[in-house]
Design an enzyme around this catalytic site. Structure first.
Site, PDB file in Angstrom:
ATOM      1  CE  LYS A 125      -5.920 106.446 -13.470  1.00  0.00           C
ATOM      2  NZ  LYS A 125      -6.261 105.344 -14.471  1.00  0.00           N
ATOM      3  CE  LYS A 163      -4.995 109.175 -15.667  1.00  0.00           C
ATOM      4  NZ  LYS A 163      -5.295 107.979 -16.295  1.00  0.00           N
TER       5      LYS A 163
HETATM    6  C1  PBG Z   1      -8.449 104.161 -17.257  1.00  0.00           C
HETATM    7  C2  PBG Z   1      -7.843 105.187 -17.656  1.00  0.00           C
HETATM    8  C3  PBG Z   1      -8.404 106.530 -16.838  1.00  0.00           C
HETATM    9  C4  PBG Z   1      -7.517 107.484 -17.727  1.00  0.00           C
HETATM   10  C5  PBG Z   1      -6.625 106.843 -18.405  1.00  0.00           C
HETATM   11  N1  PBG Z   1      -6.683 105.557 -18.183  1.00  0.00           N
HETATM   12  C6  PBG Z   1      -9.709 106.870 -16.413  1.00  0.00           C
HETATM   13  C7  PBG Z   1      -9.659 106.456 -14.932  1.00  0.00           C
HETATM   14  O1  PBG Z   1      -8.987 106.085 -14.309  1.00  0.00           O
HETATM   15  O2  PBG Z   1     -10.900 106.804 -14.576  1.00  0.00           O
HETATM   16  C8  PBG Z   1      -7.883 109.093 -17.630  1.00  0.00           C
HETATM   17  C9  PBG Z   1      -7.367 109.633 -18.578  1.00  0.00           C
HETATM   18  C10 PBG Z   1      -7.621 111.072 -18.684  1.00  0.00           C
HETATM   19  O3  PBG Z   1      -8.618 111.552 -17.854  1.00  0.00           O
HETATM   20  O4  PBG Z   1      -7.183 111.911 -19.423  1.00  0.00           O
HETATM   21  N2  PBG Z   1      -8.130 103.346 -16.116  1.00  0.00           N
END
Ligand code: PBG
Length: 325
Positions: A196, A248
């Site tokens: 991520k 992601k």
């Molecule tokens: C939380 C989380 C996030 C997303 C999913 N879980 C935000 C982040 O990491 O700041 C992002 C999802 C999206 O942008 O659609 N940890």
């Protein structure tokens, strides 16, 4: 004089049926996981301004919404809570009467056959908006792991089908697996947000979860510049026992998907995130692209890159569009 080619690729492109016959990748309804936002304390659904078509639902409407989606063919959802009980560590997540546990119970009661996944993080439950406990201006990895163990056991007790930790803490999969197994939840799989990136594409999500988060997550999420480390992150989680890996965001990271596909035999998911959704919506609203075609082309690109599963806010639309094909 003209030269004629020996081999003609166009022979297999002549009719629609021929093209379908030789198509290498396919989209199926069961490939898609729909994120659902549930907000504590509201009475009616609230439109998310930055994500047209996506709503935050009141808890009282979660069951009905899931039944509607199940009828349409949505097989799996991932639940995000928007908490009104935030503190410095996100303790509501390990409260059996807290928002996360309540949502899981409501979801399983309404649609027992639907796959109910919980996003297991703290950022929607902490007053500072970070994905864990903050010590000395940074998220403390190991005390966050202990809290995560308490959180996933609470989710398991509430009946969740799959755990999806998104906080990018080191060792989170080993810690979760150990906690689940020691409490007898050996059957619950973990889908790790294993690779991520610290991405600007999450911008609209912050609006969606009403986060007052101002900082960055650069000390725990990955640098978008790093490809070798991207593979290492996912392989580490696989080694710790992750059942499904994830990349992601999606569209800007197709090379990373391919690397992980070639480096691992685990099922692989991609998260088509809020910014990707918002960009397509904005371009469609401006009349400069065809929304359905752009979305389906993006999804098949994920498949071609090597993904099995796709988390996307477009899941319901896609499942409906696939019925028209
Ligand atoms: C939380 C989380 C996030 C997303 C999913 N879980 C935000 C982040 O990491 O700041 C992002 C999802 C999206 O942008 O659609 N940890």
């Amino acid at each position: 004089m003209t030269t004629t080619p020996d081999f003609r690729f166009r022979r297999l492109r002549r009719t629609k049926v021929l093209r379908q016959l030789v198509r290498e990748n396919h989209l199926r309804p069961e490939d898609f996981i729909l994120p659902i936002f549930v907000e504590e304390g509201i009475q009616e659904p609230v439109e998310i301004a930055s994500m047209p078509g996506v709503k935050r639902f009141p808890e009282t409407q979660l069951g009905g919404e899931l039944r509607r989606l199940w009828q349409l063919g949505v097989k799996a959802v991932i639940l995000f809570g928007v908490s009104q009980h935030k503190d410095d560590c996100g303790s509501d997540t390990w409260n059996d009467k807290g928002l996360m546990a309540r949502c899981i119970r409501t979801a399983k009661a309404a649609t027992p056959d639907m796959l109910i996944i919980s996003d297991n993080c703290f950022c929607e439950y902490t007053d500072h908006g970070h994905c864990g406990v903050v010590h000395d201006n940074d998220v403390d990895n190991d005390s966050t792991l202990e809290n995560l163990q308490a959180q996933v056991i609470t989710a398991a007790r509430a009946g969740v089908d799959m755990i999806a930790p998104s906080g990018m803490m080191d060792g989170m999969i080993a810690a979760i697996r150990e906690a689940l197994d020691s409490e007898g939840y050996t059957h619950i799989p973990i889908m790790s947000y294993s690779t991520k990136f610290a991405s600007a594409f999450y911008g609209p999500f912050r609006d969606a979860v009403d986060s007052n988060f101002k900082g960055t997550r650069n000390t725990y999420q990955m640098d978008p510049a790093n490809g070798r480390e991207a593979l290492a992150e996912s392989l580490q989680d696989e080694g710790e026992g992750a059942d499904i890996l994830m990349v992601k965001p999606g569209m800007a990271y197709l090379d990373v998907i391919r690397e992980i596909r070639d480096g691992s035999n685990q099922p692989l998911a991609v998260y088509h995130v809020s910014g990707e959704y918002a960009m397509i919506k904005a371009a469609a609203a401006a009349g400069v692209i065809d929304e359905k075609s752009i979305v389906l082309e993006s999804m098949i690109a994920f498949k071609r890159a090597g993904c099995d599963l796709i988390l996307t806010y477009y899941a319901e639309d896609i499942i409906n569009w696939l019925k028209e094909e």
